[in-house]
Design an enzyme around this catalytic site. Structure first.
Site, PDB file in Angstrom:
ATOM      1  CB  THR A 144      51.192  62.402  68.507  1.00 37.13           C
ATOM      2  OG1 THR A 144      51.085  62.939  66.886  1.00 37.13           O
ATOM      3  CG2 THR A 144      50.024  62.974  69.083  1.00 37.13           C
ATOM      4  CG  ASP A 177      53.748  71.025  66.285  1.00 44.07           C
ATOM      5  OD1 ASP A 177      54.328  70.617  67.185  1.00 44.07           O
ATOM      6  OD2 ASP A 177      52.755  70.647  65.696  1.00 44.07           O
ATOM      7  CG  HIS A 213      65.671  46.035  60.801  1.00 38.63           C
ATOM      8  ND1 HIS A 213      64.985  44.972  61.320  1.00 38.63           N
ATOM      9  CD2 HIS A 213      66.878  45.446  61.417  1.00 38.63           C
ATOM     10  CE1 HIS A 213      65.613  43.965  62.259  1.00 38.63           C
ATOM     11  NE2 HIS A 213      66.640  44.417  62.133  1.00 38.63           N
ATOM     12  CB  CYS A 255      54.208  67.380  65.874  1.00 36.74           C
ATOM     13  SG  CYS A 255      53.920  65.870  65.675  1.00 36.74           S
TER      14      CYS A 255
HETATM   15  C1  RB5 Z   1      49.187  70.380  67.227  1.00 35.06           C
HETATM   16  O1  RB5 Z   1      48.237  70.735  67.998  1.00 35.06           O
HETATM   17  C2  RB5 Z   1      49.306  68.822  66.901  1.00 35.06           C
HETATM   18  O2  RB5 Z   1      48.258  68.523  66.232  1.00 35.06           O
HETATM   19  C3  RB5 Z   1      50.556  68.371  66.366  1.00 35.06           C
HETATM   20  O3  RB5 Z   1      51.561  68.831  67.216  1.00 35.06           O
HETATM   21  C4  RB5 Z   1      50.780  66.994  66.172  1.00 35.06           C
HETATM   22  O4  RB5 Z   1      50.439  66.261  67.278  1.00 35.06           O
HETATM   23  C5  RB5 Z   1      50.288  66.376  64.856  1.00 35.06           C
HETATM   24  O5  RB5 Z   1      50.531  65.171  64.618  1.00 35.06           O
END
Ligand code: RB5
Length: 142
Positions: A67, A8, A98, A65
């Protein structure tokens, strides 16, 4: 080995660099998007990567993404997918060995690109151990 890769907006920059890295290593991949830093809904791209795996077109997936967490949550809802949000090398190795993880989820806003490359290397080069206890535990997931 064919890899499906998706992101994303939080992972677009890292995905772009990782695709260059895969190209430099002559590792084939399929890019399912997103294709810009514009705001999108990450579950769409999690599903797109996972479909490449469940269809048999790709063996492993990479999702990036902000995180790695949202992507892993979305991917793990899909039957046959074992996604791991990873930010250290031990975990990258152990989740293949694992858990037979088939999708690596990375945080484009939480780790640096050199660590991300190392995690990709470890993830794609580590086989599932095949040990009975690990296979048994995985079979208990569903
Ligand atoms: C997008 O802003 C953010 O929420 C997404 O990239 C991700 O970190 C969600 O887990």
């Amino acid at each position: 080995m064919n890899i499906a890769i998706g992101c994303d907006q939080g992972g677009y920059a890292m995905k772009t660099e990782l695709m260059e890295y895969l190209k430099s290593k002559k590792i084939p991949f399929v890019d399912v998007g997103s294709y810009s830093e514009g705001s999108v809904d990450y579950p769409v791209y999690a599903k797109a990567v996972c479909e490449k795996i469940t269809s048999g077109e790709c063996e492993l997936g990479i999702l990036v993404c902000g995180t790695g967490i949202g992507m892993s949550m979305a991917a793990n809802k899909i039957k046959g997918i074992r996604a791991a949000a990873v930010s250290d090398n031990y975990t990258a190795q152990a989740t293949r060995s694992h858990n037979d993880a088939n999708v690596l989820c990375l945080g484009g806003r939480t780790i640096g690109i050199e660590l991300a490359k190392m995690l990709v290397d470890t993830f794609i080069s580590t086989p599932f151990s095949g040990e009975e206890r690990h296979a048994r535990r995985i079979s208990m997931f569903s």
